[in-house]
Write a protein that holds these residues in place. Sequence first.
Motif, short mmCIF file in Angstrom:
data_model
loop_
_atom_site.label_atom_id
_atom_site.label_comp_id
_atom_site.label_asym_id
_atom_site.label_seq_id
_atom_site.Cartn_x
_atom_site.Cartn_y
_atom_site.Cartn_z
N VAL A 160 38.56 41.64 50.47
CA VAL A 160 38.56 40.98 49.07
C VAL A 160 39.36 39.66 49.30
O VAL A 160 39.49 38.92 48.31
N THR A 161 40.40 39.83 50.42
CA THR A 161 41.31 38.90 50.36
C THR A 161 40.72 37.76 51.21
O THR A 161 40.82 36.53 50.81
N PHE A 162 40.25 38.01 52.53
CA PHE A 162 39.76 36.79 53.64
C PHE A 162 38.24 37.24 53.93
O PHE A 162 38.16 37.46 55.28
N SER A 163 37.54 37.33 52.83
CA SER A 163 36.22 37.63 53.28
C SER A 163 35.52 36.79 54.18
O SER A 163 35.53 35.50 53.93
N ASP A 227 39.50 23.92 53.82
CA ASP A 227 38.66 23.02 54.50
C ASP A 227 37.29 23.46 54.34
O ASP A 227 36.44 22.55 54.31
N ARG A 228 36.99 24.75 54.47
CA ARG A 228 35.48 25.26 54.46
C ARG A 228 35.02 25.50 52.89
O ARG A 228 33.82 24.86 52.86
N GLY A 229 35.76 25.52 52.15
CA GLY A 229 35.43 25.82 50.75
C GLY A 229 34.84 27.35 50.70
O GLY A 229 34.59 28.16 51.69
N PRO A 230 34.47 27.78 49.42
CA PRO A 230 34.09 29.05 49.16
C PRO A 230 32.62 29.30 49.53
O PRO A 230 31.96 28.54 49.32
N GLU A 231 32.24 30.38 49.82
CA GLU A 231 30.76 30.94 50.19
C GLU A 231 30.69 32.13 49.45
O GLU A 231 31.21 33.21 49.81
N GLY A 232 29.36 32.34 48.58
CA GLY A 232 29.08 33.32 48.17
C GLY A 232 29.86 33.95 46.92
O GLY A 232 30.55 33.08 46.47
N VAL A 233 30.19 35.11 46.73
CA VAL A 233 31.11 35.62 45.51
C VAL A 233 32.51 35.30 45.99
O VAL A 233 32.93 35.42 47.26
N LEU A 239 39.72 32.26 44.50
CA LEU A 239 40.19 32.41 43.14
C LEU A 239 41.56 31.74 43.39
O LEU A 239 41.99 31.06 42.34
N LEU A 240 42.44 32.04 44.12
CA LEU A 240 43.67 31.61 44.10
C LEU A 240 43.94 29.95 44.38
O LEU A 240 44.63 29.19 44.05
N LEU A 241 43.12 29.70 45.64
CA LEU A 241 42.95 28.34 45.82
C LEU A 241 42.65 27.44 44.58
O LEU A 241 43.03 26.33 44.45
N ALA A 242 41.76 27.83 44.03
CA ALA A 242 41.13 27.17 42.79
C ALA A 242 42.06 27.25 41.45
O ALA A 242 42.03 26.39 40.80
N GLY A 243 42.99 28.18 41.54
CA GLY A 243 43.91 28.52 40.31
C GLY A 243 44.91 27.38 40.32
O GLY A 243 45.33 26.83 41.08
#
Length: 451
Positions: A160-163, A227-233, A239-243
């Motif tokens: 859940v932290t580094f999927s 650099d990569r950005g989110p993928e999937g859920v 969530l913290l990067l976007a917060g």
Amino acid sequence: MKDALSSRVPARVPLVTEPWGILKSLRESRKNVLSIIPDIATRQPMVSGKTGKRWHMVMDPQAIREMLLDRLDQYPKSLVTKNLLKPAIGESLFIAEGAHWRWQRRTAAPVFTHRNMMNLAPIMTRAAERAAERIAAAGPRAVNMLDEMVTTTFDVIADVTFSGGDTFDRDGVHRAIDDYIAEAGKVSLFDILGLPDWVPRPGRMIAGNALKEMKAVADRAIDARRDRGPEGVPDLLDLLLAGQDPKSGRQMNTGELRDNLLTFIVAGHETTALTLAWSLYLVAFDQSVQDRARAEAASVLQGRAATAEDVEHLPYIRKIIDEALRLYPPAGMVSRAATHHDRLCDRDIHPGDTVIIPIYALHRSHVLWDDPDAFRPERFDQKPDRYAYLPFGDGPRICIGASFALQEAVIILATLLSRFRFKPVPGHDPEPVMILTLRPKGGVWLEADAA
């Protein structure tokens, strides 16, 4: 150590019945912090003394409310707590004070919404399935359920932290955390005497090398994800990067993200693993409780692993977890430093005094609980006094991941109880020992037969 105090109650810590000097207190605290709690703390609202400096242990719910809620800023975390944890988790949510804590809390709070926790629940279900498969594969031999639960909950928190993060060295981070807790978590005489944290603590210097590498690994993983950005859920890192702080718009930099993620990793697997290990010990200790819990799990799950949607339909299993958290709170003692003159329980508190909430003693108070050393999940049919039961703390600094931990614990415990009957191994009773967290020394050795 076998519980020689009583044959009808599960393992407990023998508390102090005579005064100790500073050297004996230090020696015993390095073996087990809880061993320095006086037995009278389970029968009085407050106990005071002096061991190098003035201290007070507070077991009165109203006084605790004043410390944790009404006058929170007058009781910051003690120097001992900061000295123990700062090398590992920096100025993260758990350690920071004042404005620095508030902006981080505002930024992180939306991460732990009910919706996000439900989205992450399938990871918990898959980890529960894998745990059941490993236990079944072990065959008829005894299994150390403490090790098994540590593996299971670390799988959860890593996912859940580094999927999907190939740059995240799970084993390396796990080893570094364990090494730090084992070697550096022991209370130093320098901590007892209140020396500043720049005075070297030899054990923590040794463990610090592993921590440096762990932080470097985490920093690389954070930068790669940015650099990569989110993928999937979205996972916790996404969530913290976007917060951002809704008041200032401030976002966490790499160091702040890393310290908070390491806080979540340490708190999010160690404490839940301990809760599950103690829960399994307790249901093996009382087979009638286990039978009732298994019947509930079997009725709800019908042979499958538990999911987030099942949690509300497993109330008795939740009560077992609540009772395990009462008897064996992962943070069995918390320490604060008074910054202002105050009065608690009609007793003067001076600036500089150490004010301790011995949660282990609070949860076993003869004033607040009926038959406090007994294992009785049904006592949670009624909600206890809010400040008499503090497995996650309370007030503005209540554990931000409490709902995450409880959801995970119910999913995993229900899945295992629906598939196995757990029995104790004679001669292998765990000993409750707290250094940083309240662990079962010697492990939790149980036989697991197919239900």
